[in-house]
Design an enzyme around this catalytic site. Structure first.
Site, PDB file in Angstrom:
ATOM      1  N   HIS A 144      11.149  -9.519   0.597  1.00 21.77           N
ATOM      2  CA  HIS A 144      10.836  -8.091   0.474  1.00 21.77           C
ATOM      3  C   HIS A 144      12.117  -7.276   0.676  1.00 21.77           C
ATOM      4  O   HIS A 144      12.997  -7.676   1.445  1.00 21.77           O
ATOM      5  CB  HIS A 144       9.799  -7.700   1.538  1.00 21.77           C
ATOM      6  N   TYR A 163       2.978   4.625   0.934  1.00 23.91           N
ATOM      7  CA  TYR A 163       3.632   5.110   2.148  1.00 23.91           C
ATOM      8  C   TYR A 163       2.644   5.979   2.924  1.00 23.91           C
ATOM      9  O   TYR A 163       1.878   6.734   2.330  1.00 23.91           O
ATOM     10  CB  TYR A 163       4.866   5.940   1.799  1.00 23.91           C
ATOM     11  N   PHE A 178       6.709   1.853  -4.063  1.00 26.23           N
ATOM     12  CA  PHE A 178       8.117   2.012  -3.668  1.00 26.23           C
ATOM     13  C   PHE A 178       8.704   3.385  -4.000  1.00 26.23           C
ATOM     14  O   PHE A 178       9.849   3.667  -3.663  1.00 26.23           O
ATOM     15  CB  PHE A 178       9.002   0.912  -4.282  1.00 26.23           C
ATOM     16  N   ASP A 236       0.855  -1.192   0.000  1.00 27.18           N
ATOM     17  CA  ASP A 236       0.000   0.000   0.000  1.00 27.18           C
ATOM     18  C   ASP A 236       0.889   1.240   0.000  1.00 27.18           C
ATOM     19  O   ASP A 236       2.104   1.131   0.182  1.00 27.18           O
ATOM     20  CB  ASP A 236      -0.989   0.003   1.182  1.00 27.18           C
TER      21      ASP A 236
END
Length: 217
Positions: A184, A61, A72, A59
């Site tokens: 991740h 930031y 990202f 989702d």
């Protein structure tokens, strides 16, 4: 974004505008990210038939000024988030033999303009509350986007980092596309399989093999 509205059944029905109406009502009493004009930025930058690579995020930031509508990515001038810093480290090692990146801007619009769909599973979030819009209805839409890309396109590369992204694996036809999975890039997990995954060079090798254009990471 017209190309998506003609390819995604939920968007043909106006499901995305119903969600935006719900989100706009929530904005009246809560701070939400990204700003309204950036909610669909990932889709606005990459037409359906121009997608080459899909990177799945969780989702947006949830800090002030960070979310810009691309997974990202953060605007220029905002401190580089740890996950993005680790992504740049892997690119530097994998693609540039440890040399400085030719473009280390934190705004990943340049990737999107080359056909990289930076798609968060949820397209909005409440300030300071990670995953707060997980149950709002976004995932039905973003899952269908992944599914329709899988069904209607060929030879795409899907980058699935972390368990949340890897849960989307069943939406993708492995005989039609390249699926690359790794830990991740967050500081908690990057050393457990993200560093050294070489996803960026593998992506370009696959694209070149199948007539695509390599990404200038």
């Amino acid at each position: 974004m017209q190309s998506w509205q003609t390819e995604i059944p939920l968007m043909m029905r106006g499901y995305h505008t119903e969600l935006v109406t719900k989100v706009d009502a929530m904005r009246e009493h809560s701070t939400l990210y990204p700003p309204p004009d950036r909610v669909f930025y990932a889709l606005q930058l990459v037409p359906f038939n121009k997608v080459q690579v899909v990177i799945v995020g969780q989702d947006p930031y949830h800090g002030e000024g960070q979310a810009n509508g691309l997974a990202f990515s953060v605007p220029e001038g905002i401190r580089t988030p740890p996950s993005l810093r680790n992504i740049f480290k892997e690119i530097q090692t994998d693609v540039y033999d440890g040399q400085p990146l030719p473009n280390a801007s934190t705004d990943l619009t340049r990737w999107a303009e080359q056909g990289v769909l930076l798609l968060n599973a949820s397209l909005t979030v409440e300030a300071g509350k990670a995953a707060s819009h997980r149950a709002l209805g976004w995932q039905a839409l973003t899952d269908q986007i992944i599914e329709q890309l899988s069904q209607k396109r060929s030879n795409l590369v899907f980058l699935l980092w972390g368990r949340h992204a890897q849960a989307k694996r069943d939406l993708i036809a492995p005989d039609r596309h390249q699926i690359l999975e790794a830990a991740h890039p967050s500081p908690l997990s990057a050393r457990h399989g993200f560093f050294g995954c070489r996803h960026f060079s593998k992506t370009n090798a696959y694209l070149e093999k199948h007539g695509g254009t390599p990404i200038r990471w």
